[in-house]
Design an enzyme around this catalytic site. Structure first.
Site, short mmCIF file in Angstrom:
data_model
loop_
_atom_site.label_atom_id
_atom_site.label_comp_id
_atom_site.label_asym_id
_atom_site.label_seq_id
_atom_site.Cartn_x
_atom_site.Cartn_y
_atom_site.Cartn_z
N CYS A 136 29.70 65.53 51.05
CA CYS A 136 28.60 64.63 52.08
C CYS A 136 28.17 65.57 53.29
CB CYS A 136 29.31 63.58 52.59
SG CYS A 136 29.80 62.23 51.43
N ASN A 140 26.14 55.04 51.47
CA ASN A 140 26.37 56.47 51.79
C ASN A 140 25.73 57.12 50.67
OD1 ASN A 140 27.75 58.84 51.72
ND2 ASN A 140 29.53 58.23 52.00
N HIS A 194 25.41 61.25 59.54
CA HIS A 194 25.82 61.12 58.12
C HIS A 194 26.00 59.49 58.11
CE1 HIS A 194 27.33 60.89 53.98
NE2 HIS A 194 28.68 60.64 54.52
O1 UT7 Z 1 31.13 60.59 52.94
C1 UT7 Z 1 32.62 59.94 52.96
C2 UT7 Z 1 32.83 58.81 52.18
N1 UT7 Z 1 34.06 58.01 52.44
C3 UT7 Z 1 33.89 57.11 53.55
O2 UT7 Z 1 33.05 57.31 54.50
C4 UT7 Z 1 35.25 55.94 53.57
C5 UT7 Z 1 35.69 55.98 55.15
N2 UT7 Z 1 36.68 54.83 55.06
C6 UT7 Z 1 35.88 53.55 55.33
O3 UT7 Z 1 34.61 53.25 55.64
C7 UT7 Z 1 36.71 52.51 55.27
O4 UT7 Z 1 38.34 52.61 55.18
C8 UT7 Z 1 36.49 51.43 54.19
C9 UT7 Z 1 35.30 50.89 54.21
C10 UT7 Z 1 36.53 52.11 52.68
C11 UT7 Z 1 37.33 50.28 54.20
O5 UT7 Z 1 37.60 49.64 55.23
P1 UT7 Z 1 38.86 49.24 56.09
O6 UT7 Z 1 38.53 48.38 57.23
O7 UT7 Z 1 39.56 50.39 56.24
O8 UT7 Z 1 39.58 48.30 54.95
P2 UT7 Z 1 41.02 48.64 54.46
O9 UT7 Z 1 40.87 49.69 53.32
O10 UT7 Z 1 42.25 48.78 55.33
O11 UT7 Z 1 41.42 47.36 53.63
C12 UT7 Z 1 41.48 45.93 54.29
C13 UT7 Z 1 41.44 44.74 53.08
C14 UT7 Z 1 42.38 45.16 52.06
O12 UT7 Z 1 43.09 43.98 51.69
P3 UT7 Z 1 44.70 43.60 52.07
O13 UT7 Z 1 45.43 44.89 51.74
O14 UT7 Z 1 44.48 43.59 53.73
O15 UT7 Z 1 44.83 42.31 51.55
C15 UT7 Z 1 41.57 45.61 50.91
O16 UT7 Z 1 42.18 45.25 49.66
O17 UT7 Z 1 40.36 44.81 52.60
C16 UT7 Z 1 40.28 44.86 51.16
N3 UT7 Z 1 39.32 45.30 50.61
C17 UT7 Z 1 37.90 44.52 50.35
N4 UT7 Z 1 37.94 43.30 50.47
C18 UT7 Z 1 36.74 42.91 50.02
C19 UT7 Z 1 38.93 46.74 50.12
N5 UT7 Z 1 37.66 46.64 49.73
C20 UT7 Z 1 37.12 45.56 49.80
C21 UT7 Z 1 35.84 44.77 49.39
N6 UT7 Z 1 35.71 43.74 49.56
N7 UT7 Z 1 34.87 45.74 49.04
#
Ligand code: UT7
Length: 345
Positions: free
Chosen positions: A115, A285, A255
């Protein structure tokens, strides 16, 4: 500094696939909701490459716009650099596939920084102009990461979209183009965001092959923490390196991965929202394409003026990051063909 060679951005363009995938569409595919995606990422919809779209076709669409805007043809370009991690094929380079469509005999190569690829490529292309080796460089940021997204994995499939952006760099004695460059990487973090099994590496045992399916793998929490830190730090360092203060920044072009990450970078530079370009809501993204796409949209919205200080900043797989201050505008770029020939063409 006037009198030193600089690499002004004289042309810019973008190309997006037509197909739109909304949060509501995704909610029918995996266990997710519009509310979760918007509140955690800011994304509402993204563009997905259809069967007629390729990394080449998107690159060429963006490049043609950029060349037209600069008022030059492909055979006036000295070098093509494509920042991408999703070339249509490995042999030959994406840059050569683009050149096959555009024409000309410019040098052509790819640059892989995920990215961060466009900002890395912009820094590289600017160097070729600043040293005097080349007068005109075409820099493209393009990715079709959705080809590698697992649409049964809700933790990644909601994030990515496809697209391309391009700029033309031309020599000028005026202080335009990239004024500072911050490049960094933490290779030890390579397993936090990667696509396994899409390269020359072959695991020793055939049983391991399923593990090497070519889907993007990501440790979202680790990448998030990393991104919040490096986006702000790299942007601040770029401003300082350019001899400017945060108050001199006219527009942050970050980005577009996650609105929360963009907001954190803006807070670090003490910038109000109207000085931060955001389109993650419409495109998700788009990896290496996101910064040049954001640049094109900010320009089209009439937000960029001659002499403005723009801050480009990106992060991504590698883990990698890149930032720079760009002085916007074409002042001092010689548009006269006679002048161009005096410059060595
Ligand atoms: O160019 C670089 C590319 N990558 C990035 O930029 C990724 C950077 N990271 C992020 O943007 C964030 O970490 C995410 C958007 C990927 C995730 O957000 P978060 O606030 O860090 O959520 P999390 O991973 O801590 O997950 C919280 C909860 C989990 O459930 P439990 O374990 O609390 O029950 C996940 O399983 O949200 C759940 N979850 C979802 N729920 C609904 C994860 N993805 C989803 C989803 N829909 N799509």
């Amino acid at each position: 500094m006037a009198g030193t060679r600089h690499a002004a951005i004289t042309g810019w363009g973008m190309a997006m696939p037509d197909r739109i995938l909304t949060n509501a569409d995704l909610a029918e595919m995996v266990e997710t909701s519009d509310e979760w995606i918007v509140s955690r990422t800011g994304i509402r919809e993204r563009r997905i490459a259809g069967t007629q779209d390729t990394t080449t076709s998107l690159s060429v669409g963006a490049a043609r716009q950029a060349l037209d805007r600069a008022g030059i043809t492909a055979d006036e370009i000295d070098l093509i650099i494509v920042g991408t991690c999703t070339p249509d094929q490995f042999l030959v380079s994406q840059a050569c596939l683009v050149q096959a469509e555009l024409g000309g005999t410019a040098g052509a190569f790819d640059l892989g920084a995920a990215c961060s690829g466009f900002v890395y490529a912009l820094a590289t292309g600017s160097q070729f102009v600043q040293t005097g080796l080349h007068n005109r460089v075409l820099v493209i940021g393009v990715d079709t990461l959705t080809r590698f997204v697992d649409y049964t994995d809700r933790t990644t499939c909601v994030l990515f979209g496809d697209g391309a952006g391009a700029v033309v760099l031309e020599a000028t004695d005026e202080e335009r183009g990239l004024l500072s460059t911050v490049l960094g990487a933490d290779g030890a973090g390579n397993k936090h965001l990667y696509i396994p099994g899409w390269g020359a590496f072959v695991p020793e045992s055939a049983e391991l092959f399923p593990e090497y399916r070519p889907y993007l793998q990501m440790n979202g929490n680790e990448v998030f923490r990393f991104a919040v830190r490096v986006m702000g730090d790299a942007a601040a360092e770029a401003v300082e390196q350019a001899g400017l203060s945060f108050a001199d920044v006219d527009m942050l072009i970050p980005h577009q991965a996650n609105l929360r990450i963009i907001d954190a970078a803006a807070r670090r530079l003490d910038l109000p929202r109207d000085k931060v370009w955001v389109n993650v809501d419409r495109y998700g993204n788009t990896s290496a394409a996101s910064v040049p796409i954001a640049l094109c949209e900010a320009e089209a919205a009439g937000k960029l003026a001659e002499g403005d200080n723009l801050v480009f900043v990106a992060f991504g797989g590698g883990l990698s990051w890149a930032a720079g201050v760009v002085r916007w505008g074409t002042e001092g770029v010689c548009r006269d063909p006679a002048c161009r020939s005096r410059r060595g063409r």
